[in-house]
Design a protein around this motif. Sequence first.
Motif, PDB file in Angstrom:
ATOM      1  N   THR A  76      16.530  92.144  18.454  1.00 21.63           N
ATOM      2  CA  THR A  76      17.242  92.353  17.029  1.00 21.63           C
ATOM      3  C   THR A  76      18.340  90.621  17.128  1.00 21.63           C
ATOM      4  OG1 THR A  76      19.318  93.163  18.614  1.00 21.63           O
ATOM      5  CG2 THR A  76      17.874  94.558  17.866  1.00 21.63           C
ATOM      6  N   GLU A  77      18.956  90.686  16.319  1.00 23.31           N
ATOM      7  CA  GLU A  77      19.898  89.383  15.889  1.00 23.31           C
ATOM      8  C   GLU A  77      20.953  88.982  16.277  1.00 23.31           C
ATOM      9  OE1 GLU A  77      21.776  87.343  11.502  1.00 23.31           O
ATOM     10  OE2 GLU A  77      21.126  89.080  11.595  1.00 23.31           O
ATOM     11  N   GLU A  78      20.908  90.313  17.557  1.00 23.28           N
ATOM     12  CA  GLU A  78      22.277  90.819  17.651  1.00 23.28           C
ATOM     13  C   GLU A  78      21.634  89.673  19.229  1.00 23.28           C
ATOM     14  OE1 GLU A  78      21.552  92.711  15.752  1.00 23.28           O
ATOM     15  OE2 GLU A  78      23.463  92.534  14.763  1.00 23.28           O
ATOM     16  N   TYR A 123      19.195  87.840  19.845  1.00 15.38           N
ATOM     17  CA  TYR A 123      18.946  86.421  19.861  1.00 15.38           C
ATOM     18  C   TYR A 123      20.484  85.794  19.397  1.00 15.38           C
ATOM     19  CZ  TYR A 123      14.070  87.726  18.197  1.00 15.38           C
ATOM     20  OH  TYR A 123      12.920  88.282  18.121  1.00 15.38           O
ATOM     21  N   GLN A 124      21.314  85.659  19.226  1.00 17.39           N
ATOM     22  CA  GLN A 124      22.419  84.978  19.126  1.00 17.39           C
ATOM     23  C   GLN A 124      22.981  85.517  20.515  1.00 17.39           C
ATOM     24  OE1 GLN A 124      25.597  86.754  16.539  1.00 17.39           O
ATOM     25  NE2 GLN A 124      27.044  85.966  17.354  1.00 17.39           N
ATOM     26  N   LYS A 174      11.556  87.811   9.729  1.00 18.20           N
ATOM     27  CA  LYS A 174      13.064  88.554   9.492  1.00 18.20           C
ATOM     28  C   LYS A 174      13.651  88.123  11.346  1.00 18.20           C
ATOM     29  CE  LYS A 174      15.161  89.919   6.516  1.00 18.20           C
ATOM     30  NZ  LYS A 174      15.818  89.206   5.789  1.00 18.20           N
ATOM     31  N   CYS A 175      12.303  87.824  12.213  1.00 24.73           N
ATOM     32  CA  CYS A 175      13.092  87.525  13.429  1.00 24.73           C
ATOM     33  C   CYS A 175      12.813  86.166  13.832  1.00 24.73           C
ATOM     34  CB  CYS A 175      11.719  87.879  14.461  1.00 24.73           C
ATOM     35  SG  CYS A 175      12.229  89.546  14.758  1.00 24.73           S
ATOM     36  N   GLN A 224      13.728  83.764  10.772  1.00 26.63           N
ATOM     37  CA  GLN A 224      14.439  82.989  10.444  1.00 26.63           C
ATOM     38  C   GLN A 224      16.024  84.110  10.465  1.00 26.63           C
ATOM     39  OE1 GLN A 224      14.410  86.329   6.981  1.00 26.63           O
ATOM     40  NE2 GLN A 224      13.013  85.439   5.428  1.00 26.63           N
ATOM     41  N   TRP A 225      16.280  84.929  11.647  1.00 27.60           N
ATOM     42  CA  TRP A 225      17.622  84.805  12.163  1.00 27.60           C
ATOM     43  C   TRP A 225      17.191  83.859  13.813  1.00 27.60           C
ATOM     44  CZ3 TRP A 225      16.250  90.937  13.587  1.00 27.60           C
ATOM     45  CH2 TRP A 225      16.454  91.872  12.673  1.00 27.60           C
ATOM     46  N   ASN A 260      20.694  80.611  14.107  1.00 24.44           N
ATOM     47  CA  ASN A 260      21.702  80.818  15.390  1.00 24.44           C
ATOM     48  C   ASN A 260      20.837  79.822  15.685  1.00 24.44           C
ATOM     49  OD1 ASN A 260      22.335  83.553  16.202  1.00 24.44           O
ATOM     50  ND2 ASN A 260      20.507  84.034  15.473  1.00 24.44           N
TER      51      ASN A 260
END
Length: 432
Positions: free
Chosen positions: A232-234, A236-237, A273-274, A276-277, A281
Amino acid sequence: MEYCIIICNSTQHMLNADKILKENSIKTELIPAPAEYGSVCSTAIKIDAYNVDVAEKLLKINSVSVKGIYPYKIRKLDGLLEIINKGLNRDIKAVLEKVEKGIELTEDDIVLLLSADGDENLSSIYKAADEMRKAVVGDVVDIRAAIEFSNICRKNCLYCGLRRDNLTVDRYRMDVNEIVETAKELKQMGIKTVILQSGEDPWYTEDKIIEIIRKIKKETNMRITLSIGERTEEEYQHFREAGANNFLLKIETTNREIFKNIHPDDDFDYRVKCSQWLRGNGYINGNGNIIGLPGQTARDIARDILFFKEMGIHMVGIGPFVPAAGTPLETYPHGSVDMTLKTVAVTRLVLKNVFIPATTALATVDKEAQVKALMAGANTIMLISTPSKYRNRYRIYSNKNMVDLKTAYMAIVKAGRKLPPYINKEYIKEIV
């Protein structure tokens, strides 16, 4: 149109700057920072030159730490046509003239180079790519090392030996301490970047991955590349905040139909999208493709290369398809070494300032292919540093070639390139 690039003093300032400029209707493009501006931040912000004054004021008002704003230099290869074969195809010569002058290549130009055959044409393309490599990243070959810490995967990709339904695989997981101890051994060797690679194994939760990252950072202070698939984006962050520097997530192919055929439980748009995330980050963003997939054409590969350019990718892994036992594609022929080398070369000509590995898959199909790749634009080698008791069980494809420090050393010497100065000389003495 003229452009400028903004180099910030940290990744966080770069991300903040990009956000501020976008919010003020200034079009930005994130690109790998040219090597001549140092490594304070691996990503530069490219903007139209007429926006420079406004951008500079906005960044100053918002306390963004900027190293400098510089003219965007068109990378030319003056004198290129004087050192390549004189008897090459006229159309190919015309494309290489564009490379010499620093003119961006079109999709049709790329397809033409990828479709080239004949020794004179191919050697000219490889020479051009080698000259570009020398101009933008120099003669030193970067050496990194991978720890393949789990061969368990929730996905069922048709080409991969680790696929969920492959019952011939002897599965394993390394625990946190094993992974950290292996990383410490690599640190002693002098390796600066460790690659943590696995199947998409849900047992390694966000917390477990963060624990691994933090322990490796504490014990070794090495740079960390993650290659653990879609998250998820979170997540990765949080991995980035914990200390991960790079992330490798290959698209494999930008042809949606082929992607769907080989990834029955994946979604193309989510994969994009991954990426891009990851870019958002501040990761050094790795991607790549497989050459020789069923139904793939030269135009598909050209579009892959342009996708990497559009995404501002920093590292591009290019390898031939290699069949894996126990998969639906196990009887399919391996991808062409020549097409893979052409892809390496053209990727260098188009993307210029990126890391391009001479991949293990190439070495598996042709033991001399890593040398050939280094002479066609590649500048990185990845060692397989998985502990020996697990190594032969990580079979994303069959008959995987072992790439260790000795193998890398021999390839670098044969290609006439230079070892990185950070490798412990005691280990080199043992090889020599």
